[in-house]
Design a protein around this motif. Structure first.
Motif, PDB file in Angstrom:
ATOM      1  N   ARG A 158      86.975  85.125 -82.237  1.00  0.00           N
ATOM      2  CA  ARG A 158      87.699  83.851 -82.239  1.00  0.00           C
ATOM      3  C   ARG A 158      87.271  82.982 -81.056  1.00  0.00           C
ATOM      4  N   GLN A 162      91.409  78.934 -81.328  1.00  0.00           N
ATOM      5  CA  GLN A 162      91.931  79.681 -82.463  1.00  0.00           C
ATOM      6  C   GLN A 162      92.960  80.737 -82.041  1.00  0.00           C
ATOM      7  N   HIS A 288      92.737  79.360 -88.984  1.00  0.00           N
ATOM      8  CA  HIS A 288      91.666  79.092 -88.032  1.00  0.00           C
ATOM      9  C   HIS A 288      90.400  79.698 -88.623  1.00  0.00           C
TER      10      HIS A 288
END
Length: 526
Positions: A158, A162, A288
């Motif tokens: 990520r 996010q 996300h």
């Protein structure tokens, strides 16, 4: 991860010492930190408390050899492990290896273009003996688990945008721990954490300090939390140390019983403003990238009312706030603002007051420019009128005219948060979405901000959505509460019912870790 940091004997050889430190503006004027002295023995935790702007962060920064822009060292000495952090050669030997820092704006310490796993891996390679790929990966996973974050590949890939504010806080903490530093300097380490994780931080500190050779300096506005973890607490007022001693003697834990301000959320005036229209969310889902974050969120916030959104860190609170403000595109569902037409000429309907105030403000722009630009754009005011209104807005959030000429980097964390709120008010919103806006404020200032929000509701009919982990703020201000977990609503209802008779295990867990005290709900809401 839960537990109490045990009392430790003071070591004879201090790891860090500050003697007679005085900091003041480069251009002259009264000092912002005056003749400050402290000692941090190995194996001990030192707490620093005080109001926003009292000099807490400036004192902590000095252990890194850093002063805020516009300030200079006028007198005094700083030593960490016998080295001078203000000396460039010594600083290179200290930072990240001997001393590590976690700031109160953790997201600003993360590279927005690099994945979380990559950032931690780089810190591990730079600051530890792990060099081979499998060693580095194992250490990254160990660090993530130690701060109660997932260590799987999906989470490591990520980007910082996010993750939630609380998750960003813990990623930054993992970075700070990458080199097993001897001294940890943590500035508001629980500001982005829910009650469960804030209490869990005690266990983490106990683990870090268990060998008796490390120390920690904690800056916090939460006296109850500092009391539970620190061996000694010093209190600052207007740049001076005014008290030092055991935490029980200096920082009594505040009562969690709170009352409603006069004419507050339960008053007739507040109920009248909510009679027409409101914010309606139906079937909202968000993600996300490919990772789902929210699913099937539905809620209604009547105009002029206050609804609180709570839940564990990573439950989707910040993503929901950004969806409400139109800053994150949902996968499906709708967010609509309905009104009776009386206020359609005002500014943007929904405005977000972000948790990361540093990231929300332009670092090159003065406070005056940050406030007057939206004032002139929304209200079509003259430059003179905009300047007067900017000064009035600063007064509303407890700041004076001296702040106007400063840039965000020259402000304390609490001052930045209040400037961000003032700038949002300049856009004349009908809905304020407040994401952890009191997390960086001391209790007195936070109380003033909550009173301000209540006043805006009563006088202007502003609708408030309060995203927070502070259940006392919920009990004080909100009429309804929505509890999120894993991206969904697990409980919702009137504040008095949910806080006194919670039905879901997540809600009960949050309440159980809220200082162990009962949250009293004002009688007029019943």
């Amino acid at each position: 991860m839960t537990g109490h940091v045990p009392a430790r004997p003071a070591g004879a050889n201090p790891l860090a010492e500050i003697g007679g430190l005085t900091l003041g503006p480069v251009a002259g004027g009264p000092p912002v930190l005056h003749d400050a002295s402290l000692s941090v023995p190995r194996g001990r935790v030192l707490g620093i408390v005080g109001r926003s702007g009292s000099g807490k962060s400036s004192l902590a920064y000095s252990l890194l050899g850093h002063v805020r822009p516009g300030l200079e060292v006028r007198a005094g000495t700083v030593r960490v492990a016998g080295l001078d952090p203000f000396d460039r050669a010594d600083a290179r030997r200290l930072r990240g290896r001997v001393v590590s820092y976690l700031g109160q704006d953790p997201a600003s310490s993360l590279n927005p273009a690099l994945r979380i796993g990559t950032q931690i891996a780089e810190a591990v390679r730079l600051r530890s003996s792990a060099k081979r790929a499998h060693e580095v990966r194992a250490r990254v996973e160990e660090l993530l688990l130690s701060v109660r974050l997932p260590a799987d590949r999906e989470f490591r890939r990520r980007l910082p945008r996010q993750v939630s504010g609380g998750q960003a806080q813990r990623v930054a903490l993992a970075l700070a721990l990458a080199g097993t530093p001897g001294l940890l300097v943590l500035d508001e380490p629980t500001s982005g954490l829910d009650t469960v994780l804030a209490e869990g931080m005690r266990g983490l500190l106990a683990d870090v300090l268990s060998d008796g050779d490390r120390a920690a300096v904690l800056v916090s506005h939460d006296p109850a939390w500092i009391t539970s973890v620190a061996d000694e607490v010093i209190r600052l007022e207007e740049g001076r140390i005014v008290g030092a001693g055991p935490p029980q003697a200096r920082v009594p834990a505040p009562s969690r019983s709170v009352g409603s301000p006069a004419g507050g959320p339960g008053s007739e005036s507040a109920r009248r403003t909510g009679s027409d229209g409101g914010l309606s969310v139906r079937g909202l889902a968000a993600a996300h990238g490919r990772a789902p974050v929210l699913h099937g969120i539905s809620l209604t916030v009547p105009a002029g009312s206050c609804t609180a959104v709570v839940g564990p860190s990573g439950s989707g609170k910040t993503t929901l706030a950004r969806c409400l403000a139109g800053l994150h595109r949902p996968v499906r569902g709708s967010v609509e603002w309905r009104e009776d037409g009386a206020d359609r000429g005002r500014g943007a309907a929904v405005q977000l007051v972000a948790q990361d105030a540093r990231g929300a403000l332009n670092p090159r722009e003065s406070v005056s420019a940050a406030l007057t630009r939206p004032l002139r754009g929304v209200g079509r005011r003259s430059a003179e009128d905009a300047s007067r209104e900017a000064l009035r807005l600063l007064g509303l959030v407890g700041l004076d005219a001296a702040v106007l000429a400063r840039r965000p980097g020259e402000l304390s964390g609490g001052q930045r948060q209040r400037v961000a709120l003032a700038r949002t008010l300049a856009a004349e919103p009908r809905v304020l979405v407040c994401d952890e806006i009191t997390s960086a404020l001391d209790p007195e200032t936070a109380s003033g901000v909550l009173d301000l929000l209540d006043s805006l509701r009563r006088t202007l009919g502003v609708t408030v959505v309060m995203v927070t982990h502070d259940l006392t703020a919920v009990a004080r201000c909100a009429e309804r509460i929505v509890v999120l977990d894993a991206g969904g609503v697990v409980e919702a209802g009137p504040v008095d019912r949910v806080l006194t008779a919670p039905e879901h295990p997540v809600t009960r867990d949050l309440l159980a870790h809220a200082g162990g005290a009962v949250l009293a709900v004002p009688d007029q809401r019943r």
